[in-house]
Scaffold this active site. Structure first.
Site, PDB file in Angstrom:
ATOM      1  N   SER A   1       0.916  -1.238  -0.024  1.00  0.00           N
ATOM      2  CA  SER A   1       0.211  -0.022  -0.080  1.00  0.00           C
ATOM      3  C   SER A   1       0.907   1.258  -0.066  1.00  0.00           C
ATOM      4  CB  SER A   1      -0.901   0.007   1.199  1.00  0.00           C
ATOM      5  OG  SER A   1      -0.202  -0.085   2.305  1.00  0.00           O
TER       6      SER A   1
ATOM      7  N   LYS B   1     -12.402  -1.335   0.188  1.00  0.00           N
ATOM      8  CA  LYS B   1     -11.536  -0.346  -0.905  1.00  0.00           C
ATOM      9  C   LYS B   1     -12.468  -0.122  -2.071  1.00  0.00           C
ATOM     10  CE  LYS B   1      -7.826  -0.766   2.188  1.00  0.00           C
ATOM     11  NZ  LYS B   1      -6.871  -1.544   2.982  1.00  0.00           N
TER      12      LYS B   1
ATOM     13  N   HIS C   1      -5.334  -4.187  -1.771  1.00  0.00           N
ATOM     14  CA  HIS C   1      -5.141  -2.982  -2.739  1.00  0.00           C
ATOM     15  C   HIS C   1      -5.448  -3.682  -4.144  1.00  0.00           C
ATOM     16  CE1 HIS C   1      -4.758   0.381  -0.360  1.00  0.00           C
ATOM     17  NE2 HIS C   1      -4.211  -0.396   0.529  1.00  0.00           N
TER      18      HIS C   1
HETATM   19  C1  LIG Z   1      -7.051  -1.781   4.440  1.00  0.00           C
HETATM   20  C2  LIG Z   1      -6.359  -3.016   4.510  1.00  0.00           C
HETATM   21  C3  LIG Z   1      -6.712  -4.261   5.223  1.00  0.00           C
HETATM   22  C4  LIG Z   1      -8.049  -3.772   6.149  1.00  0.00           C
HETATM   23  O1  LIG Z   1      -9.059  -3.856   5.236  1.00  0.00           O
HETATM   24  P1  LIG Z   1     -10.656  -3.286   6.127  1.00  0.00           P
HETATM   25  O2  LIG Z   1     -11.672  -3.887   5.016  1.00  0.00           O
HETATM   26  O3  LIG Z   1     -10.579  -1.724   5.893  1.00  0.00           O
HETATM   27  O4  LIG Z   1     -10.562  -3.755   7.169  1.00  0.00           O
HETATM   28  C5  LIG Z   1      -6.300  -5.236   5.135  1.00  0.00           C
HETATM   29  N1  LIG Z   1      -5.060  -5.619   4.673  1.00  0.00           N
HETATM   30  C6  LIG Z   1      -4.522  -4.726   3.574  1.00  0.00           C
HETATM   31  C7  LIG Z   1      -3.250  -4.970   3.075  1.00  0.00           C
HETATM   32  C8  LIG Z   1      -5.126  -3.454   3.661  1.00  0.00           C
HETATM   33  O5  LIG Z   1      -4.550  -2.476   3.179  1.00  0.00           O
END
Ligand SMILES: *Cc1c(COP(=O)(O)O)cnc(C)c1O
Length: 395
Positions: A184, A243, A212
């Site tokens: 990310s 996301k 992502h």
């Molecule tokens: C954002 C993210 C999460 C968490 O996901 P949510 O649905 O927002 O709880 C888990 N793993 C990674 C790699 C992320 O970027």
């Protein structure tokens, strides 16, 4: 002496944050998360959300969500194992499995608790978890909840991963290799083909957190596993529905066996209430939209390429991203934060990210381009980058 109820030990730590200059107030968004927003009372271009496809406020998702509320109410009413398992939950999982081209899917209430629940459920004492050093916090926490041993390999370094596998193979029963699909902070993609090959060579399981990559990579956003055509070779393919999908939730896509086991031993399934109907309705609509057309993912990539190319031409260092995540690397921590603040004064919200989230001296302003941005908005953002970059002698 202060009373224990004043939480003096926390007050002290909060003061330390203030002394270090890292105490923060949350920015306040007035209205939906879109490409242009009102933030703390000021109208700005939003380059900070994970709303990759512009689904968070999409009319079709909102309509589906409202319809689900009208039929099923606002809450699932219980955990799924008791009475919270509605037909729409099952339907959503079948749809997601079809979309992901996997045998089965188990959904969770968030991506975070998907990692927290799954890693501990599929490992135990006598096993080892081998994790990329840049993996997400929820993977780190998930691994902590497991009784397995844990170790890390250097970021995306396949020689190091093989060395760790070689050393571990005879000492442990099961080995679980865990990686983010897309990282990310830099936007680089895990070397999944090599990971799958090494895993097979050393008889290890594979686990990819594609938070992502979901809705971004692969055919119409099917993810990193689809991007590399690795179906059937990644045991646990984790996606988020929070996301690109624009709603909330997480899931494991993989074999029927994985789904069955998590249904019995995934603690967030057993001990936390199921996703609300509003979320389920919207999620299903989003997945249907991606199965109908690639126009959303096409637009995302078109915008990302456009933005990256323009920033590069201006002389900014956008790192080695392979995805729409666009870091503008500044280096110095204080300068990075000043750049982000000045951009905001000029109508662009792009978060400054510095140590300890990224390595010292690699501070960056991270830009998240989405399908929701118009070319005019991107041009305005680029003009602000040029103006501020020149004022600060960065370009
Ligand atoms: C954002 C993210 C999460 C968490 O996901 P949510 O649905 O927002 O709880 C888990 N793993 C990674 C790699 C992320 O970027």
């Amino acid at each position: 002496m202060s009373s224990i109820h004043e939480l003096p030990f926390l007050q002290e730590k909060i003061q330390e944050l203030k002394d270090q200059g890292v105490y923060r107030r949350l920015p306040i968004l007035e209205g939906a998360n879109e490409s242009e927003i009102v933030l703390n009372g000021k109208r700005v271009i939003n380059l900070s959300s994970n709303n990759y496809l512009g689904f968070a406020n999409h009319p079709r998702l909102k309509k589906a969500s409202i319809e689900a509320v009208e039929k099923y109410g606002v809450g699932a009413g219980a955990v799924r194992t008791i009475i919270g398992n509605m037909d729409i939950h099952e339907e959503m999982e079948t749809l997601l499995a079809t979309f992901k081209r996997e045998e089965a899917v188990m959904t969770f209430q968030s991506g975070f608790n998907c990692n927290a629940g799954t890693i501990q459920a599929v490992t135990e004492a006598g096993d080892i978890i081998i994790s990329d050093e840049l993996n997400h916090a929820s993977i780190i926490d998930g691994a902590r909840l497991s009784k397995a041993d844990k170790t890390v390999y250097k970021h995306n370094d396949m020689n190091h991963l093989e060395k760790v596998l070689k050393e571990s193979r005879d000492k442990y029963r099961n080995i679980l290799i865990i990686t983010d699909g897309v990282f990310s902070m830099d936007g680089d993609i895990a070397d999944l083909p090599s990971i799958a090959t090494l895993a097979e060579k050393y008889n290890a399981m594979t686990y990819v957190d594609d938070a992502h990559g979901s809705g971004v990579l692969g055919e119409s956003g099917r993810g990193t596993v689809d991007h590399f055509h690795l179906h059937g070779r990644i045991d646990f393919s984790i996606g988020t529905l929070s996301k690109a999908i624009g709603v909330i939730g997480g899931y494991v896509a993989g074999s029927k066996t994985a789904q069955e086991w998590l249904n019995h031993r995934g603690r967030p399934i057993l001990f936390s209430t199921a996703l609300p109907p509003a979320a389920v309705g919207a999620i299903m609509e989003a997945v249907k939209m991606l199965m109908e057309t690639t126009e959303y993912t096409d637009k995302l990539w078109k915008n990302a390429r456009y933005f990256k190319e323009k920033l590069g031409k201006l002389g900014f260092n956008t790192g080695h991203s392979q995805t729409p995540i666009t870091p503008v690397i500044i280096g110095d921590e204080a300068k990075t934060m000043e750049f982000s603040r000045t951009l905001l004064d000029n109508g662009v919200f792009a978060s400054g990210i510095v140590f300890p989230t990224v390595q010292k001296g690699t501070g960056r302003v991270r830009c998240m381009v989405t399908a929701g941005h118009t070319e005019e908005q991107l041009d305005r953002a680029i003009a602000a980058f040029e103006k501020v970059g020149k004022e600060m002698n960065l370009i």
